[in-house]
Design a protein around this motif. Sequence first.
Motif, short mmCIF file in Angstrom:
data_model
loop_
_atom_site.label_atom_id
_atom_site.label_comp_id
_atom_site.label_asym_id
_atom_site.label_seq_id
_atom_site.Cartn_x
_atom_site.Cartn_y
_atom_site.Cartn_z
N ASP A 278 -13.27 21.02 7.70
CA ASP A 278 -13.55 20.45 9.02
C ASP A 278 -14.88 19.71 9.03
O ASP A 278 -14.99 18.58 9.51
CB ASP A 278 -13.60 21.55 10.10
N VAL A 279 -15.92 20.38 8.52
CA VAL A 279 -17.25 19.77 8.51
C VAL A 279 -17.24 18.47 7.72
O VAL A 279 -17.74 17.44 8.17
CB VAL A 279 -18.31 20.75 7.93
N LEU A 280 -16.63 18.52 6.53
CA LEU A 280 -16.67 17.34 5.66
C LEU A 280 -15.79 16.21 6.21
O LEU A 280 -16.19 15.04 6.22
CB LEU A 280 -16.26 17.72 4.23
N GLU A 281 -14.61 16.57 6.69
CA GLU A 281 -13.75 15.54 7.29
C GLU A 281 -14.41 14.93 8.53
O GLU A 281 -14.32 13.73 8.77
CB GLU A 281 -12.38 16.13 7.65
N GLY A 282 -15.09 15.80 9.29
CA GLY A 282 -15.78 15.34 10.49
C GLY A 282 -16.83 14.27 10.20
O GLY A 282 -17.18 13.46 11.07
N LYS A 283 -17.32 14.27 8.98
CA LYS A 283 -18.31 13.27 8.59
C LYS A 283 -17.65 12.12 7.84
O LYS A 283 -18.34 11.26 7.25
CB LYS A 283 -19.38 13.92 7.71
N GLY A 284 -16.34 12.13 7.82
CA GLY A 284 -15.62 11.00 7.25
C GLY A 284 -15.30 11.12 5.77
O GLY A 284 -14.85 10.16 5.14
N TYR A 285 -15.51 12.30 5.19
CA TYR A 285 -15.19 12.47 3.77
C TYR A 285 -13.76 12.94 3.59
O TYR A 285 -13.19 13.59 4.46
CB TYR A 285 -16.16 13.47 3.13
N GLY A 286 -13.19 12.64 2.45
CA GLY A 286 -11.84 13.08 2.13
C GLY A 286 -11.83 14.53 1.65
O GLY A 286 -12.85 15.06 1.18
N THR A 287 -10.68 15.18 1.76
CA THR A 287 -10.51 16.54 1.23
C THR A 287 -9.12 16.64 0.60
O THR A 287 -8.23 15.87 0.94
CB THR A 287 -10.61 17.63 2.32
N LEU A 288 -8.97 17.61 -0.29
CA LEU A 288 -7.68 17.85 -0.93
C LEU A 288 -6.65 18.25 0.14
O LEU A 288 -5.46 17.95 0.02
CB LEU A 288 -7.83 18.97 -1.97
N ARG A 289 -7.14 18.93 1.19
CA ARG A 289 -6.27 19.33 2.30
C ARG A 289 -5.57 18.12 2.90
O ARG A 289 -4.43 18.20 3.34
CB ARG A 289 -7.15 20.02 3.36
N LYS A 290 -6.31 16.99 2.91
CA LYS A 290 -5.75 15.73 3.44
C LYS A 290 -5.14 14.89 2.31
O LYS A 290 -4.91 13.70 2.48
CB LYS A 290 -6.88 14.93 4.12
N LYS A 291 -5.01 15.52 1.13
CA LYS A 291 -4.43 14.85 -0.04
C LYS A 291 -5.28 13.67 -0.53
O LYS A 291 -4.76 12.76 -1.19
CB LYS A 291 -3.00 14.38 0.24
N SER A 292 -6.54 13.69 -0.23
CA SER A 292 -7.43 12.66 -0.79
C SER A 292 -7.60 12.90 -2.28
O SER A 292 -7.57 14.05 -2.74
CB SER A 292 -8.81 12.72 -0.12
#
Lengths: 369, 369
Positions: A278-292
Amino acid sequence: MIPEILREHNAQFFVMYDSSRNANFYYSTGFQIPDPAFYMIGDDGTDLLVVSEMEKRRAERESKVKEIASLNDIGFYEIYKELKDPHIALAQTLYELIRTHGGKKILVPREFPSFLSFYFKERMDVEVIPNPFSRLRMIKRGNEIEKIRQTSKAILEAMDFTLKIIRKVSSCEELRNKIEVFLFKKGFLAENTIVSSGTLSADPHYIGMGEIEDHLIVDIFPRSRENLYFSDFTRTVLLNDNAEIAEMLEAVIEAKNKAISIIHDGVLASEIHNLVCDVLEGKGYGTLRKKSVEGFLHSTGHGIGLEVHEEPRIYMNDEVIRKGMVFTVEPGLYYRKIGGVRVEDTVVVKKDGCEVLTPYRDFIKITGV
Amino acid sequence: MIPEILREHNAQFFVMYDSSRNANFYYSTGFQIPDPAFYMIGDDGTDLLVVSEMEKRRAERESKVKEIASLNDIGFYEIYKELKDPHIALAQTLYELIRTHGGKKILVPREFPSFLSFYFKERMDVEVIPNPFSRLRMIKRGNEIEKIRQTSKAILEAMDFTLKIIRKVSSCEELRNKIEVFLFKKGFLAENTIVSSGTLSADPHYIGMGEIEDHLIVDIFPRSRENLYFSDFTRTVLLNDNAEIAEMLEAVIEAKNKAISIIHDGVLASEIHNLVCDVLEGKGYGTLRKKSVEGFLHSTGHGIGLEVHEEPRIYMNDEVIRKGMVFTVEPGLYYRKIGGVRVEDTVVVKKDGCEVLTPYRDFIKITGV
């Protein structure tokens, strides 16, 4: 615990075949042995370790297993003489041992070698289960936490040392070697210590080579040479102004500290992991959760103890975090064109919170020469 | 070699699931990885390594495998979401991968984990074979011999160092630590170095603690921290007059040197082992061959390379020794009331003889303070 599992599965024995390089084997037998040995636990109180003749007396002295037998004692050499192949002879000898003890169904751990399990399965009932000792090892006893604390303390000394010499070394490999020698002399073995810089630091397990550029990931995870317990710690050091890297570093620091703030007995692993995402996505970064395929590419953390990666995994799973668990919290961000950043602490879970075993300042910037 | 084995067994793929702690996995993939990965070799030219997302780019860069895929690439996360259990999801994903490639029968090595082999076996034909890479690794290439030579050289320097400080240390553990730090600084990792004295040295793998008495077994088997190759070497040092120990030492030295003198391309492992037993039995000592429980209690030697114990075993077996094999020759004698003695060299087999990679004087007596 093993007797309950045996009853539940209607089996008489849980068996392992491994060396002490398998942490479950070492934890359960208390015996350091370089070559594989056979360990058998029964619902009838059987607690039997089978080793080669040359290890027998040492096993009697050093292991915590009730009964020790040598291959000689259980008739291996007669069967070997007859069957010629030592592996088939071993399987047959162990099969007869289990049968003699009244075994009709056995449980084996996931990692149990197939040459034995296939042989057994043709002759009796065999079921594969998660190794119960992996679960038992998750909750650390007080003396285990003390051991991890000692290793953590050595790591922080190594980090102080790193910062002291960072401007005096000419390459990542030179710095890694100095850190590892520093720790070895203190009684700790660090291998593949990550000292990585530049764009290649975008690979989380890249150990680092060549010039130290604008920033440096220092990931130190030694084990005690005496008691074998690991700890794990990472800081990212800024050596030059680099706004993108600094911003990424601020983000992972915030994610780490927010995650640590919600850890307590009863929280779910997935709550910790999702908060980091949540924190990282909130700052616009990709995550594996979002399949980035760039951004935060790994789990939030892993248990640590006799293995550097063990249970619990801090990921999208429903593991309930319990008092006494020790694990890492290590958000990272990885972009091929920029490089990677990561901060990592090892924590021990308490009833109402957690204690950071590796307290150290998070944002480290070294300027000047 | 793998294609021939596949054809012989009517199988399409040989597969491994391991970390690089498994020397066969490291040797065949050329990739250092701390967590298990899946490697698949096919008769159709398939050469595929499956790693986690975070290891993918490093694997592409560092491994020698033709094709790299991440768990993501092969659909693991969809299956995981559906099945919930990560181990079953992994098994199902890998099963589908094999089927998609046309696999109907696969070969797995003896050490292959049962949780995968059982899952596969319910769905296709699975046969357990000795890991072909264990055999391939027996014959060392020139650059491998050079690596073992480097480690051997460091060992002999550590032995010189040992003899220099032996009278200045107060315990076996202090001496062990000094030897291990000496080697670590030079780039070699020694663990569980045997520095054992007194009657407990009658246990071949006892690492030694406490006072240094009349004699000392020093068994050093480090690996290069850079290239990972081991070497192995033992000497027994006399520090006081002790006729029984001295006589035992003379016996194992004679046995070792006679054994080394008959090593060449074509000799059988059993000929070497039986010669060692003949020499020792001829002097009235017991051997395991004669079912003694004291005396010579282990095999004559073992291959050495990426593992400290690997093939060939120098024992009562009919292994034909070949040019390029590297192994130890290490007769020992162990009596509970007296203690143990052992001498050990690492040799590389040549066409008409062998070269000792650890040349050092055999009978070492240190008198005076």
